[in-house]
Write an enzyme that holds these catalytic residues in place. Structure first.
Site, PDB file in Angstrom:
ATOM      1  N   PRO A  56       0.858  -1.195   0.000  1.00  0.00           N
ATOM      2  CA  PRO A  56       0.000   0.000   0.000  1.00  0.00           C
ATOM      3  C   PRO A  56       0.888   1.237   0.000  1.00  0.00           C
ATOM      4  O   PRO A  56       1.761   1.375   0.860  1.00  0.00           O
ATOM      5  CB  PRO A  56      -0.782  -0.125   1.309  1.00  0.00           C
ATOM      6  CG  PRO A  56       0.084  -0.972   2.192  1.00  0.00           C
ATOM      7  CD  PRO A  56       0.856  -1.890   1.299  1.00  0.00           C
ATOM      8  N   CYS A 182       2.978   3.104   9.291  1.00  0.00           N
ATOM      9  CA  CYS A 182       3.428   4.391   8.763  1.00  0.00           C
ATOM     10  C   CYS A 182       4.224   5.158   9.821  1.00  0.00           C
ATOM     11  O   CYS A 182       3.720   5.412  10.918  1.00  0.00           O
ATOM     12  CB  CYS A 182       2.244   5.234   8.294  1.00  0.00           C
ATOM     13  SG  CYS A 182       2.739   6.823   7.586  1.00  0.00           S
ATOM     14  N   LYS A 221      -0.521  -4.654   8.977  1.00  0.00           N
ATOM     15  CA  LYS A 221       0.862  -4.370   8.569  1.00  0.00           C
ATOM     16  C   LYS A 221       1.517  -3.536   9.673  1.00  0.00           C
ATOM     17  O   LYS A 221       0.949  -2.538  10.110  1.00  0.00           O
ATOM     18  CB  LYS A 221       0.884  -3.605   7.246  1.00  0.00           C
ATOM     19  CG  LYS A 221       2.276  -3.339   6.689  1.00  0.00           C
ATOM     20  CD  LYS A 221       2.180  -2.707   5.297  1.00  0.00           C
ATOM     21  CE  LYS A 221       3.554  -2.572   4.660  1.00  0.00           C
ATOM     22  NZ  LYS A 221       4.377  -1.527   5.284  1.00  0.00           N
ATOM     23  N   ALA A 306       7.661  -2.028  -2.131  1.00  0.00           N
ATOM     24  CA  ALA A 306       7.111  -0.691  -2.392  1.00  0.00           C
ATOM     25  C   ALA A 306       8.023   0.037  -3.371  1.00  0.00           C
ATOM     26  O   ALA A 306       7.719   0.146  -4.555  1.00  0.00           O
ATOM     27  CB  ALA A 306       6.963   0.088  -1.091  1.00  0.00           C
ATOM     28  N   GLU A 307       9.184   0.510  -2.895  1.00  0.00           N
ATOM     29  CA  GLU A 307      10.064   1.288  -3.766  1.00  0.00           C
ATOM     30  C   GLU A 307      10.600   0.465  -4.936  1.00  0.00           C
ATOM     31  O   GLU A 307      10.775   0.988  -6.034  1.00  0.00           O
ATOM     32  CB  GLU A 307      11.225   1.869  -2.953  1.00  0.00           C
ATOM     33  CG  GLU A 307      10.775   2.997  -2.044  1.00  0.00           C
ATOM     34  CD  GLU A 307      11.897   3.974  -1.724  1.00  0.00           C
ATOM     35  OE1 GLU A 307      13.066   3.621  -1.964  1.00  0.00           O
ATOM     36  OE2 GLU A 307      11.587   5.073  -1.266  1.00  0.00           O
TER      37      GLU A 307
END
Length: 609
Positions: A56, A182, A221, A306-307
């Site tokens: 996400p 986050c 997560k 992600a990246e």
């Protein structure tokens, strides 16, 4: 009935006498879901036992990007797709090099729960409920299998609000995930993400209310703690609350920005060994080879990226595939094809962010191109982006000619952990270690390892052939992630010290020290420095960096002003067109009315006669 749990865990496996006191939480003893649904490995198998997972990402794992990630290459290049039949008999289409499952961008539960869908389209910006594309499992934007399997991620700190938001979306997803990972400042201000790590009772209730009331499973997560025992206890608490898949990001809440560091696969492995539900590992994925290494090292059921995915949405293509590390222009055009094929609107900010990421190897060689991407309009189609991609295609041609038609990516260099790739290839973004003129405190992203026979635009660096930016050198992957950033020498200052500052201070205290040397009192100097004063009084390295920073900010402001002007002009043009269209319509209606009036007059004359 609920039971309050008071936790104590050993802080070291070798020292059982030392116990770590953990946050208390209340267990729901009536932990039985209202709706029958698969759990744990039954759920995991029902969605095809996914191994390749797209994370996400705020504003960047939107529908168009998820579809690209699931089918990164055009069919003519990809080869045949695969059909997987799940334990429930459902058939899932998987494309060559595609992700097995994706997560939506983080959805703010309170905002989403308060939006109205009936009679309007408010809220579609976070998840489009107007059309059947997001969460659709048919043919979406020409891609078989569409947007499933799909997990929607929410952030929240109120169980009831979270449930209300999740209820609106449960019929369009396979599971709902909660963001406990986050680490950004916005999460701290909003009290969500990793900033709930110490509120175990709330974390339990957020998971549990979805587990009890949703028709689909809930997943979670999270980030690790420095303490292994606390991390394991945290994961087990989430499992007991009802989480059916856990994603463990192997970094702590503090590991971000300059001090991101290496994700701890050993910690992830321990989490996997101590829970009975599937676990996805997150962190350290730059290449396809890293995926299998991570699975082998951690024993996890899937790997989330992600990246790595943002730089190369075809990251799950194995090196044996003829189009491993495909051309960046192929991926960029395919993404725009998907955007144009959707009825659902793709945010302009997401489109531009993806263009910057995908085309970065070339954009890093030309600031003017970067500015043109930033200013490219998108309200009237993707034509502007297409033109820029065509230009980039031409700039890549010498690199393609040099690589030759039989080009295959080189193996990963065991001494550095990186793969050398030419300009035109999709490749990871890598943090470079600053040397010479660049001082510490802010690492810049560089694109790629440059090819051994690099062009004059990107000369190879003999110190580190993997670096494409002058004045930087790449760490080996292990050393790079293990790099420690020094704090400012001033006691109690949380800022990072600059490596080239003679006094090893941050810019504020660097200026303060020199101002004191010139005769100003320390109190006055510090006050001036903190308010933005004492400009020019710092060391040469600091002041040069500050000058360059201001130049960059000036360029950004200029670009934003230009973009605002262009947007204003477009709005004026649209308003003029609408007025003209309305005027033309009124003219036509007036003409019809006059015609009808004339006819009536003629008829009246006839009747009178």
């Amino acid at each position: 009935m609920t039971v309050e749990i008071s936790n104590a865990a050993s802080s070291s496996s070798n020292n059982r006498s030392q116990e770590e006191v953990l946050p208390r939480y209340t267990v729901n003893e009536n932990n039985v879901p209202v709706h029958e649904k698969p759990g744990g490995y039954d759920f995991y198998k029902s969605i095809g036992s996914p191994k390749y997972v797209v994370a996400p990402m705020v504003d960047q794992s939107e529908l168009a990007w998820r579809l690209l990630s699931k089918s990164p290459l055009p069919p003519s290049l990809a080869g045949p797709s695969e059909t997987v039949t799940t334990t429930t008999g459902k058939k899932i289409i998987r494309h060559q090099g595609g992700a097995h499952i994706c997560y939506t961008p983080m959805i703010h539960a309170k905002v989403f729960s308060e939006t109205k869908v009936e009679g309007g389209r408010r809220g579609d910006a976070q998840f489009n409920l107007t059309f059947d594309e997001e969460g659709g499992d048919g043919l979406v934007a020409g891609i078989e299998g569409g947007d499933r399997p799909l997990i929607a991620q929410f952030c929240a700190n109120d169980p009831e609000i979270l449930l209300a938001a999740a209820k609106k979306i449960e019929h369009r997803v396979d599971a709902v995930d909660i963001n406990f990972g986050c680490p950004q400042g916005i999460a701290k201000r909003g009290r969500y993400g990793s900033f709930l790590q110490d509120e175990w009772d709330l974390v339990y209730r957020l998971i549990n209310i979805l587990h009890i009331n949703l028709r689909v499973p809930v997943t979670a997560k999270f980030r690790i703690f420095p303490s292994l025992s606390k991390t394991i206890a945290y994961a087990k608490m989430m499992e007991s609350a009802g989480a059916q898949i856990l994603t463990c990001h192997g970094r702590t809440r503090e590991m971000k920005g300059q001090v991101t560091g290496l994700a701890d696969w050993e910690m992830i492995k321990k989490v996997k060994e101590n829970v009975s539900v599937p676990v996805f590992a997150n962190g350290n994925i730059l290449y396809y080879e890293d995926v299998q290494k991570c699975l082998d090292k951690t024993g996890c059921d899937g790997v989330m990226t992600a990246e790595g995915n943002l730089s190369n949405p075809a990251i799950f293509l194995p090196p044996s595939h003829p189009h491993s590390h495909p051309p960046i222009t192929v991926l960029a055009n395919r993404y725009l094809d998907i955007v144009e094929s959707l009825k659902s609107t793709t945010a302009g900010s997401a489109i531009k962010a993806h263009m910057f990421r995908l085309l970065k190897p070339v954009l890093d060689t030309d600031e003017e191109l970067r500015i043109r991407i930033a200013q490219c309009p998108y309200n009237n189609g993707m034509g502007g982006f297409r033109e820029l991609i065509n230009e980039i295609e031409k700039r890549c041609e010498p690199s393609k000619q040099e690589a030759g038609p039989s080009f295959r990516p080189s193996p990963i260099d065991p001494s550095t952990g990186y793969r050398s790739l030419p300009l035109f290839c999709a490749q990871p973004q890598i943090r470079a270690k600053p040397v010479s003129t660049e001082i510490g405190g802010k690492e810049e992203f560089v694109t790629r390892p440059s090819s051994p026979s690099s062009s004059s635009i990107n000369p190879a660096n003999p110190l580190a052939p993997a670096s494409s930016v002058p004045g930087t050198v790449l760490f080996s992957r292990s050393a790079r992630h293990g790099h420690n950033v020094d704090q400012c020498v001033h006691e109690g200052c949380p800022s990072v010290a600059a490596t080239r500052c003679p006094t090893r201070a941050c810019i504020t205290h660097c200026r303060t020290l020199r101002a004191v040397e010139s005769g100003i009192t320390e109190e006055e100097a510090l006050k001036d420095a903190q308010s933005g004063g004492l400009v020019g009084m710092g060391c040469e390295a600091h002041e040069e960096k500050e000058r360059l920073r201001k130049e960059r900010l000036g360029r950004k402001r200029k670009n934003k002003e230009e973009a605002r002007k262009q947007a204003k002009e477009r709005k004026k043009d649209d308003k003029r067109k609408r007025r003209q269209s309305a005027s033309d319509s009124e003219g036509e209606e007036g003409g019809q009315a006059n015609g009808n009036e004339d006819t009536m007059k003629v008829d009246n004359v006839k009747i009178a006669a």
